[in-house]
Design an enzyme around this catalytic site. Sequence first.
Site, PDB file in Angstrom:
ATOM      1  N   ASN A  10       0.754  -0.983   0.143  1.00 46.33           N
ATOM      2  CA  ASN A  10       0.055  -0.001  -0.045  1.00 46.33           C
ATOM      3  C   ASN A  10       0.759   1.449  -0.115  1.00 46.33           C
ATOM      4  O   ASN A  10       1.549   1.731   0.938  1.00 46.33           O
ATOM      5  CB  ASN A  10      -0.833  -0.012   1.255  1.00 46.33           C
ATOM      6  CG  ASN A  10      -1.740   1.114   1.352  1.00 46.33           C
ATOM      7  OD1 ASN A  10      -1.719   1.850   0.483  1.00 46.33           O
ATOM      8  ND2 ASN A  10      -2.173   1.434   2.419  1.00 46.33           N
ATOM      9  N   LYS A  16       0.052   4.290  -0.152  1.00 50.68           N
ATOM     10  CA  LYS A  16      -0.785   5.315   0.487  1.00 50.68           C
ATOM     11  C   LYS A  16      -0.577   6.605  -0.360  1.00 50.68           C
ATOM     12  O   LYS A  16      -0.424   6.447  -1.507  1.00 50.68           O
ATOM     13  CB  LYS A  16      -0.235   5.714   1.876  1.00 50.68           C
ATOM     14  CG  LYS A  16      -0.161   4.358   2.536  1.00 50.68           C
ATOM     15  CD  LYS A  16      -0.057   4.961   4.214  1.00 50.68           C
ATOM     16  CE  LYS A  16       0.283   3.562   4.917  1.00 50.68           C
ATOM     17  NZ  LYS A  16       0.042   3.629   6.327  1.00 50.68           N
ATOM     18  N   HIS A  53      -9.499   0.780   4.805  1.00 45.36           N
ATOM     19  CA  HIS A  53      -8.087   1.208   5.515  1.00 45.36           C
ATOM     20  C   HIS A  53      -8.646   2.072   6.732  1.00 45.36           C
ATOM     21  O   HIS A  53      -9.180   2.865   6.393  1.00 45.36           O
ATOM     22  CB  HIS A  53      -6.972   1.581   4.608  1.00 45.36           C
ATOM     23  CG  HIS A  53      -5.771   1.661   5.037  1.00 45.36           C
ATOM     24  ND1 HIS A  53      -5.408   2.636   6.253  1.00 45.36           N
ATOM     25  CD2 HIS A  53      -4.686   0.841   4.865  1.00 45.36           C
ATOM     26  CE1 HIS A  53      -4.195   2.391   6.237  1.00 45.36           C
ATOM     27  NE2 HIS A  53      -3.839   1.403   5.589  1.00 45.36           N
ATOM     28  N   GLU A  94      -6.827   4.510   7.872  1.00 49.10           N
ATOM     29  CA  GLU A  94      -6.929   5.784   7.477  1.00 49.10           C
ATOM     30  C   GLU A  94      -8.203   6.494   6.843  1.00 49.10           C
ATOM     31  O   GLU A  94      -8.447   7.704   7.144  1.00 49.10           O
ATOM     32  CB  GLU A  94      -5.616   6.067   6.511  1.00 49.10           C
ATOM     33  CG  GLU A  94      -4.264   6.044   7.594  1.00 49.10           C
ATOM     34  CD  GLU A  94      -3.084   5.447   6.623  1.00 49.10           C
ATOM     35  OE1 GLU A  94      -3.121   5.524   5.434  1.00 49.10           O
ATOM     36  OE2 GLU A  94      -2.043   4.857   7.298  1.00 49.10           O
ATOM     37  N   GLU A 103      -5.412  -5.025  10.646  1.00 54.87           N
ATOM     38  CA  GLU A 103      -4.045  -3.832  10.932  1.00 54.87           C
ATOM     39  C   GLU A 103      -4.477  -3.153  12.117  1.00 54.87           C
ATOM     40  O   GLU A 103      -5.240  -2.209  12.179  1.00 54.87           O
ATOM     41  CB  GLU A 103      -4.249  -2.966   9.750  1.00 54.87           C
ATOM     42  CG  GLU A 103      -3.752  -3.760   8.204  1.00 54.87           C
ATOM     43  CD  GLU A 103      -3.489  -2.652   7.285  1.00 54.87           C
ATOM     44  OE1 GLU A 103      -2.277  -2.934   7.017  1.00 54.87           O
ATOM     45  OE2 GLU A 103      -4.023  -1.827   7.033  1.00 54.87           O
ATOM     46  N   GLY A 109       2.607   2.254  10.696  1.00 54.21           N
ATOM     47  CA  GLY A 109       3.175   3.599  10.435  1.00 54.21           C
ATOM     48  C   GLY A 109       3.860   3.931  11.702  1.00 54.21           C
ATOM     49  O   GLY A 109       4.641   4.960  11.546  1.00 54.21           O
ATOM     50  N   SER A 130       3.616  -2.117  10.408  1.00 48.00           N
ATOM     51  CA  SER A 130       4.900  -1.709  10.427  1.00 48.00           C
ATOM     52  C   SER A 130       5.618  -3.248  10.244  1.00 48.00           C
ATOM     53  O   SER A 130       6.584  -3.509  10.776  1.00 48.00           O
ATOM     54  CB  SER A 130       5.225  -1.515  12.122  1.00 48.00           C
ATOM     55  OG  SER A 130       4.748  -0.281  12.027  1.00 48.00           O
TER      56      SER A 130
HETATM   57  C1  PEP Z   1      -0.755   0.131   5.775  1.00 46.37           C
HETATM   58  O1  PEP Z   1      -0.960   1.325   5.297  1.00 46.37           O
HETATM   59  O2  PEP Z   1      -1.889  -0.782   5.404  1.00 46.37           O
HETATM   60  C2  PEP Z   1       0.230  -0.312   6.729  1.00 46.37           C
HETATM   61  C3  PEP Z   1       0.241  -1.492   7.333  1.00 46.37           C
HETATM   62  O3  PEP Z   1       1.326   0.634   6.808  1.00 46.37           O
HETATM   63  P1  PEP Z   1       2.770   0.269   7.635  1.00 46.37           P
HETATM   64  O4  PEP Z   1       3.391  -1.004   6.972  1.00 46.37           O
HETATM   65  O5  PEP Z   1       3.791   1.485   7.237  1.00 46.37           O
HETATM   66  O6  PEP Z   1       2.616   0.049   8.994  1.00 46.37           O
END
Ligand code: PEP
Length: 246
Positions: free
Chosen positions: A10, A12, A94, A96, A164, A170, A209
Amino acid sequence: MARKFFVGGNFKMNGSLSSIKEIVNNLNNATLDATVEVVVAPPALYLLQVREALRSGIEVAAQNVFDKPNGAYTGEISVEQLKDSKIHWTILGHSERRTILRESDEIVASKTKYATENGVSVIWCCGESLEEREAGRTVEVVTRQLEALKAKISDWSRIVIAYEPIWAIGTGKVATTEQAQEVHKAIRGWLTGVSAKVADETRILYGGSVNEKNCGELSKQPDIDGFLVGGASLKPAFIDIVNCLQ
Ligand code: PEP
């Protein structure tokens, strides 16, 4: 049934014409584990660039899609437009988008229904906030999100679930293998209430992460069927994550 390991990237709202070209070149030149399904999700503006340049065998996903056919919906993109552009996947729900863009469980479910019923597969995201985890409400929150989905859809074959935890996205704070496996197992258990077949066949990804160092241990958990990778999907480390089973 053996579930095919799945790694999604992703991007983003990151990248430029040139940096995304470099990511695509790296993927095209990499030796990737052929047993792993790989799907990358660039920003909407770069979907076509990536689809045209990426070698076959690597799929492309949008990061969002609307739940209506083409029409007067300024700023949205449609399932029909994705398919016209040979994009057969989208991320939906997601955190976000759930938090910053205020997408409710119902909106996410409605988008998932429209996409899957019209031939686009969905990486459907769920997960709890730090406050919810600390209050011991993780499974309750994920179950609520799943129930809203179940109320709208009946065909699960085009859905990959991404668990997640918001506090791990992040932040560099990856869930421990035990924490991740515990929630994945609970999700698998909930899926048995849909049907034994759906529980057996649905891939459940971990996201938060994930990097080239922690992916190996996580991948050994029985209910972790892959990853949704954010930050590391923009780096060469993404290739190591795709190859984490080797
Ligand atoms: C994501 O945006 O789905 C995600 C898991 O981000 P990150 O790996 O940066 O934590």
